[in-house]
Enzyme design. Structure first.
Site, PDB file in Angstrom:
ATOM      1  N   SER A 185       0.806  -1.181   0.009  1.00 42.29           N
ATOM      2  CA  SER A 185      -0.121   0.082  -0.051  1.00 42.29           C
ATOM      3  C   SER A 185       0.910   1.375  -0.015  1.00 42.29           C
ATOM      4  O   SER A 185       1.729   1.302  -1.028  1.00 42.29           O
ATOM      5  CB  SER A 185      -0.908   0.055   1.174  1.00 42.29           C
ATOM      6  OG  SER A 185      -1.950   1.115   1.053  1.00 42.29           O
ATOM      7  N   ASP A 196      -9.090  -4.516  -5.473  1.00 38.37           N
ATOM      8  CA  ASP A 196      -8.490  -3.729  -4.202  1.00 38.37           C
ATOM      9  C   ASP A 196      -9.459  -2.338  -4.085  1.00 38.37           C
ATOM     10  O   ASP A 196      -9.514  -1.423  -5.111  1.00 38.37           O
ATOM     11  CB  ASP A 196      -7.011  -3.325  -4.481  1.00 38.37           C
ATOM     12  CG  ASP A 196      -6.314  -3.042  -3.285  1.00 38.37           C
ATOM     13  OD1 ASP A 196      -7.069  -1.971  -2.552  1.00 38.37           O
ATOM     14  OD2 ASP A 196      -5.176  -3.575  -2.987  1.00 38.37           O
ATOM     15  N   HIS A 245      -7.671  -5.855  -0.013  1.00 35.22           N
ATOM     16  CA  HIS A 245      -6.463  -4.886  -0.301  1.00 35.22           C
ATOM     17  C   HIS A 245      -5.122  -5.619  -0.100  1.00 35.22           C
ATOM     18  O   HIS A 245      -4.564  -6.235   0.973  1.00 35.22           O
ATOM     19  CB  HIS A 245      -6.357  -3.934   1.050  1.00 35.22           C
ATOM     20  CG  HIS A 245      -5.446  -2.780   0.701  1.00 35.22           C
ATOM     21  ND1 HIS A 245      -5.108  -2.076   0.048  1.00 35.22           N
ATOM     22  CD2 HIS A 245      -4.605  -2.289   1.813  1.00 35.22           C
ATOM     23  CE1 HIS A 245      -4.295  -1.206  -0.028  1.00 35.22           C
ATOM     24  NE2 HIS A 245      -3.919  -1.100   1.147  1.00 35.22           N
TER      25      HIS A 245
END
Length: 509
Positions: free
Chosen positions: A219, A446, A476
């Protein structure tokens, strides 16, 4: 909205609801002394700023690393970064240290890695697993703003105001929050941005004794990794970027992309519920009807919040936040279904618990500093400072992108409007000509870092650097989904240097 709060929050939510490495000896950037030797010792329990919880097991060691607060003044004030590691299981075949950043920005790596390490055990065969609290986070000169009592009130506030009175109250709340951050953390606020964190990452590499950086960024960790590759292309060893932040998007474009991504994930959740027929606890015979039921619930909560936990209510904002938290992982879809069903019946405890996980609220009512650090890092990075007029002009685009999350994320554009420190860029520079191949993984479902960002990262890294892998799945991130196709590709790359074929596709089973 954080890009990966769900990674840290997942462990807390699950619990609530169910030999010394030497320095490199070189001065790589020409201006800062070589990183000192790390002194590893047993780890304390995570503190409240990191997320609170149990001490890591005996296999974990912790250390501190001094780095300049201001890299333009390398002989001036220093801060200490907190690090954690677990040594490789096969020392005879050890490659080096694999450094993790789990994202946020603002997530504590010291707290997150022990809980997530079981997902990376194959990598631990030949790597020391290492993570750290980035500057401004956890134990590393943490940004502090409001105390716990005031944070409870802050998160109970309305984040999608209607009309001049509510708008003024919202803006006043942002000003008070920014003023508290400046009062409590003025020294560190100008120095928590990603460029400084990338320089810290290279200091960590030196202190670990590795000639090249072996890195696993998730991320926001992909943005940090991209900026590192730009600053130190010749120091990139093997690096994985999973759940990729789009480096071409401004703060507004990124937020709009999140609105679209969370709406897509919510639609997938709703379709999955409907496909189960009578087992689905939510009203509606189509995914669209389920989604409309959620919009109707939001409207009812705006008019009349319902009981949550203790004297805290489930507000529209808390419910929206909790719904988003549950979309970070398909494993939490059953909790989302249950929470929505209970809220429809007037009980908001579960959705509020999901919201608490997103906000970093610990079970004892204290808060980690993920919210404060997230704001401070984002505001130090991105130069945009939106006015009320600009935000209101953008709201129709956000509402069109997402009936459920549009208002929530659109009003979030004002998050840095009163911030005392200017931002550094419109978009980060991640170009890394000459760097070793970097494996870039995009997940089609996602919610927080939409799939398209992976391709944009590959393009911006430059020819011959980014290698894209697509995971057709939900949630995610890809590696931590447990998908064997993704894990085989990543393990082969990190452990054996086998770069996957470009445009490899893995489909969730």
């Amino acid at each position: 909205m954080p890009t990966s709060a769900g990674l840290r929050g997942a462990a807390a939510l699950t619990a609530a609801l169910l030999a010394l490495a030497g320095c490199s000896g070189s001065n790589d950037d020409g201006s800062v002394k070589a990183a000192p030797e790390l002194r590893w010792d047993s780890c304390p329990a995570p503190n409240a700023a990191e997320g609170d919880g149990r001490p890591p097991g005996a296999e974990w060691e912790c250390a501190g690393l001094d780095v300049p607060l201001d890299y333009d003044d390398p002989d001036g004030k220093t801060i200490e970064l907190a690090l954690i590691r677990s040594k490789a299981l096969d020392p005879g075949k050890r490659i080096g240290s694999l450094v993790f950043n789990f994202g946020g920005p603002g997530g504590s790596g010291v707290a997150a890695l022990p809980g997530a390490a079981q997902d990376y055990q194959r990598l631990r065969q030949r790597f020391d697993l290492v993570s750290f609290d980035p500057r401004g986070v956890g134990r590393s000169a943490p940004v502090t703003c409001l105390d716990d009592r005031r944070l409870d009130a802050y998160y109970q506030g309305d984040s999608s105001p209607e009309g001049p009175v509510e708008e003024r109250a919202y803006l006043d709340g942002l000003k008070r929050y920014a003023a508290a951050c400046e009062k409590n953390s003025a020294t560190v606020l100008p120095h928590v941005g990603t460029p400084d964190a990338a320089r810290d990452l290279d200091r960590i590499r030196q202190a670990l004794g590795d000639e090249k950086l072996y890195y696993f960024g998730i991320s926001y960790g992909t943005e940090l990794g991209g900026v590192y590759a730009h600053q130190f292309p010749d120091k990139v060893g093997r690096a994985v970027f999973d759940a990729v932040v789009d480096p071409t998007k401004t703060s507004e474009q990124g937020s709009l992309g999140q609105a679209q991504g969370f709406q897509l994930a919510l639609g997938n959740f709703a379709k999955d519920c409907v496909d189960r027929g009578e087992d689905c606890r939510l009203p509606g015979t189509t995914a669209e009807e389920v989604e409309q039921g959620i919009v109707d619930l939001q409207k009812r909560l705006r008019a009349a919040p319902i009981p949550g936990s203790g004297d805290r209510k489930l507000t529209e904002t808390a419910a929206t936040n909790g719904i988003a938290q549950a979309l970070y992982s398909k494993e939490f879809w059953p909790l989302l279904e249950q929470g929505l069903d209970e809220a429809d019946g007037g009980q908001g405890q579960l959705l509020l618990a999901l919201s608490d996980a997103m906000n970093g609220r610990n079970q004892n009512g204290t808060y980690s500093n993920i919210g404060a650090a997230n704001t401070a890092i984002n505001c130090a990075d991105y130069e945009s400072r939106y006015t009320l007029a600009q935000t209101k002009a953008a709201l129709p685009r956000f509402r069109a992108a997402s009936p459920v999350f549009g208002d929530f994320l659109g009003w979030g554009l004002l998050g840095c409007s009163a911030w005392p420190v200017p931002g550094a860029w419109e978009t980060p520079d991640v170009s890394a000509p000459g760097a070793a191949p970097i494996l870039v993984i995009g997940n089609t479902g996602d919610p927080a870092t939409p799939y398209e960002g992976a391709r944009k990262m590959v393009e911006r890294l430059g020819e011959g650097v980014g290698v894209e892998l697509t995971f057709e799945g939900e949630g995610h991130g890809a590696y931590n989904s447990g998908d064997r196709c993704v894990q085989r590709a990543v393990d082969g790359y990190l452990l054996d240097g086998k770069v996957p074929a470009a445009d490899t596709v893995c489909k969730a089973t």
